[in-house]
Design a protein around this motif. Structure first.
Motif, mmCIF file in Angstrom:
data_model
loop_
_atom_site.group_PDB
_atom_site.id
_atom_site.type_symbol
_atom_site.label_atom_id
_atom_site.label_comp_id
_atom_site.label_asym_id
_atom_site.label_seq_id
_atom_site.Cartn_x
_atom_site.Cartn_y
_atom_site.Cartn_z
ATOM 1 N N GLY A 359 0.977 -1.302 0.015
ATOM 2 C CA GLY A 359 0.136 -0.471 0.314
ATOM 3 C C GLY A 359 1.223 1.185 0.231
ATOM 4 N N LEU A 360 1.740 1.449 0.750
ATOM 5 C CA LEU A 360 2.960 1.809 0.643
ATOM 6 C C LEU A 360 3.598 2.902 -0.797
ATOM 7 C CD1 LEU A 360 4.218 1.773 4.404
ATOM 8 C CD2 LEU A 360 2.907 3.617 3.820
ATOM 9 N N PHE A 361 3.891 1.391 -1.641
ATOM 10 C CA PHE A 361 3.834 1.942 -2.899
ATOM 11 C C PHE A 361 3.298 2.134 -3.620
ATOM 12 C CE2 PHE A 361 4.675 0.185 -6.732
ATOM 13 C CZ PHE A 361 6.166 0.586 -7.665
ATOM 14 N N GLY A 362 1.596 2.202 -3.105
ATOM 15 C CA GLY A 362 0.821 2.796 -4.549
ATOM 16 C C GLY A 362 0.851 4.493 -3.638
ATOM 17 N N LEU A 363 0.927 4.636 -2.428
ATOM 18 C CA LEU A 363 1.388 5.888 -1.889
ATOM 19 C C LEU A 363 2.345 6.559 -1.957
ATOM 20 C CD1 LEU A 363 0.465 8.320 -0.202
ATOM 21 C CD2 LEU A 363 1.762 7.331 1.489
ATOM 22 N N LEU A 377 -3.507 5.052 -14.015
ATOM 23 C CA LEU A 377 -2.812 5.303 -12.968
ATOM 24 C C LEU A 377 -2.438 5.758 -11.308
ATOM 25 C CD1 LEU A 377 0.398 3.459 -12.453
ATOM 26 C CD2 LEU A 377 1.424 5.447 -13.545
ATOM 27 N N HIS A 378 -3.091 7.519 -11.671
ATOM 28 C CA HIS A 378 -2.940 7.511 -10.215
ATOM 29 C C HIS A 378 -4.371 7.298 -9.520
ATOM 30 C CE1 HIS A 378 -3.113 11.687 -7.606
ATOM 31 N NE2 HIS A 378 -3.399 10.854 -7.287
ATOM 32 N N SER A 379 -5.482 7.014 -9.589
ATOM 33 C CA SER A 379 -6.073 6.553 -9.303
ATOM 34 C C SER A 379 -6.106 4.527 -8.535
ATOM 35 C CB SER A 379 -7.426 6.749 -10.357
ATOM 36 O OG SER A 379 -7.854 7.921 -10.640
ATOM 37 N N PHE A 380 -5.703 4.055 -9.854
ATOM 38 C CA PHE A 380 -5.414 2.421 -8.964
ATOM 39 C C PHE A 380 -4.841 2.795 -7.654
ATOM 40 C CE2 PHE A 380 -2.816 -0.917 -8.988
ATOM 41 C CZ PHE A 380 -3.450 -2.033 -9.414
ATOM 42 N N ALA A 381 -3.067 3.923 -7.964
ATOM 43 C CA ALA A 381 -2.327 3.565 -7.421
ATOM 44 C C ALA A 381 -3.161 3.948 -5.337
ATOM 45 C CB ALA A 381 -0.988 4.600 -7.702
#
Length: 523
Positions: A359-363, A377-381
């Motif tokens: 999850g933090l990689f997504g952040l 990409l931004h919304s998925f992350a």
């Protein structure tokens, strides 16, 4: 730092550490891989010429621009640790402390400028590189980063002891210095059309510095390490360098600077508060958002300069520090969870924290790619960050029920439910708008949910750590050579270590004789 009257003894245990030379090699390798990957993708997509584009030209178009933002923020943070190790090692070897402190401040500043280089790409004609009135900040930050790195390399070679391997380091430092010819008058525009040698010199400069620092770390501080220690007493936040004393073989590391798991969480919480408040005010001032009519989402505040520069740097760095705090939490919670769930506690705890790290990689991706650059990409992350942490915090709160304080656990459960409601509403119905007044003023329901979910995340970082009070503490520490094992009748405590550090720092010639006297007197 504990007061000098505190004589509480402490002991440390290595849990997960990496030597400073290996850390430096890892950072240099990450940077080299980033440069190579962005070059190949840029050439493959016909955005750059094959021989040779400027390095910054390979960071203009996605995915190179996203990768450079992620990598440079991480490498810059790691280099801050490496430069600190160099400081302690050189002062311990007799170099004047004031000179090394000044160099440390300058090199830490260059770590910030390296992060800015990643956060701001160079081509102002590309929308993702548009930083408005800050158009020249990329070149300025790059010159400072390269320049300070070369100055440090040259003076480091000059201060090496005679027995140290000087030839290779000297050649690399000279190569980096000569490469600065690209900054001579006439080349400052840094364009290939005006001087084709400019990109060749830039690549040579980058290669020389990438090779120099791992070699210098191996020569300067081979016995230093960075990683996680378990402490059964208070550790100093930062102290003077302790030299390697003569005597029996070293048995325990000497912590020189450390951050507890709660300290890391507080840093992350403050970064969240500063980033959100600053970008909110700046975006409101420049007219990007209109909170009086519609409450903005977080991504709405990170699209225009200078807010986009701040978010790229701070969000990527904050995600890295949050990951460091979660690794601390993993090592701390392993003590209580090792024998639970029929012996599978360690494995399931690692899996639970892997969810948080994902999850933090997504952040980090949210910071590297704003919503105007790649909406999908931004919304998925962003969904990965909030969704995975919803799973993590709920499971962590349930698992901690037997060891956490009742009030803490109840609050964590309530916050998790609130976060679930807000994230679910945001994901399932982002188009919903709640009318809050009769005059037409409205706020986005999804935006409110997103803000509340972020608040829950920052608060739950603390409550999940509080559940394990009394089990000792985990510190992310920079450690010097281990102190020799003292006789059984002698107890090395905080007061004694502070006396060692103060003596070394107050000794004008840096010889460390006063430290030797302290040791002799204590024995």
């Amino acid at each position: 730092m504990p007061s000098s009257n505190d004589s509480t003894a402490f002991s440390t245990e290595r849990l997960l550490t990496l030597s400073v030379p290996h850390l430096t090699l890892l950072l240099s390798s990450l940077l080299a891989v980033c440069i190579g990957t962005t070059y190949l993708t840029c050439v493959g997509e016909h955005e750059c010429q094959v021989f040779l584009p400027m390095i910054s030209d390979t960071w203009v178009y996605p995915p190179g621009t996203y990768l450079s933002r992620l990598t440079l923020s991480m490498v810059a943070a790691g280099l801050g640790v490496v430069y600190s190790a160099f400081y302690y090692a050189r002062v311990g070897a007799g170099s004047p402390a004031r000179l090394q402190a000044a160099l440390l401040s300058v090199t830490h500043f260059s770590c910030v400028t390296m992060g800015v280089v990643g956060a701001v790409c160079e081509d102002s004609k590309v929308p993702s590189c548009d930083v408005g009135p800050f158009a020249g900040i990329h070149n300025i930050a790059a010159i400072l980063t390269f320049g300070i790195g070369t100055i440090y390399a040259v003076q480091a070679v000059c201060s090496l002891p005679r027995k140290a391997p000087r030839v290779g380091l000297s050649l690399l430092a000279v190569a980096s210095l000569v490469s600065k010819a690209r900054w001579l008058p006439g080349n400052l525009a840094l364009t290939i059309d005006r001087n084709p040698a400019v990109p060749l010199l830039e690549w040579s400069d980058a290669a020389a510095l990438i090779l120099f620092f791992p070699m210098y770390a191996a020569a300067c501080c081979p016995d230093f390490s960075f990683g996680y220690l378990r402490s059964h007493g208070p550790l100093p936040f930062c102290q003077g360098p302790l030299p390697s004393l003569s005597g029996p073989a070293a048995s325990t590391p000497s912590p020189l600077a450390s951050w507890s798991e709660k300290g890391l969480v507080r840093i992350v919480q403050r970064m969240v508060a500063v980033t959100v408040s600053t970008t909110f005010l700046l975006s409101w001032a420049d007219g990007t958002i209109h909170p009086r009519s519609a409450w903005p989402t977080l991504c709405d505040m990170w699209v225009s300069p200078p807010s986009n520069i701040i978010s790229r740097y701070m969000v990527c760095l904050g995600a890295l520090l949050a990951a460091a705090s979660q690794l601390s939490h993993l090592l701390l919670s392993n003590v209580a969870r090792a024998r639970t769930l029929r012996g599978f506690g360690l494995y399931l705890n690692a899996l639970l924290h892997a969810i948080s790290l994902a999850g933090l990689f997504g952040l980090a991706v949210v910071g590297a790619c704003n919503v105007d650059e790649d909406f999908n990409l931004h919304s998925f992350a962003a969904s990965a960050f909030f969704g995975l942490h919803l799973v993590y915090f709920v499971l962590d709160a349930i698992w901690s029920a037997s060891s956490a304080k009742a009030s803490t656990n109840a609050f964590a459960a309530a916050a998790c439910l609130a976060a679930a409601a807000s994230i679910g509403s945001h994901a399932l119905a982002p188009h919903l708008v709640v009318q809050l007044s009769a005059n037409g003023t409205a706020e986005s329901f999804g935006a409110i949910c997103e803000w509340f979910a972020l608040l829950c995340f920052t608060v739950l970082l603390s409550t999940s750590t509080d559940a394990f009070d009394g089990l000792g503490s985990i510190h992310l520490a920079l450690s010097g050579p281990g102190t020799p094992t003292p006789p059984a009748r002698i107890q090395v405590d905080i007061k004694q270590q502070e006396a060692f550090a103060s003596a070394l720092l107050l000794n004008e010639d840096g010889s460390g004789l006063l430290v030797d006297r302290c040791v002799a007197a204590s024995c």
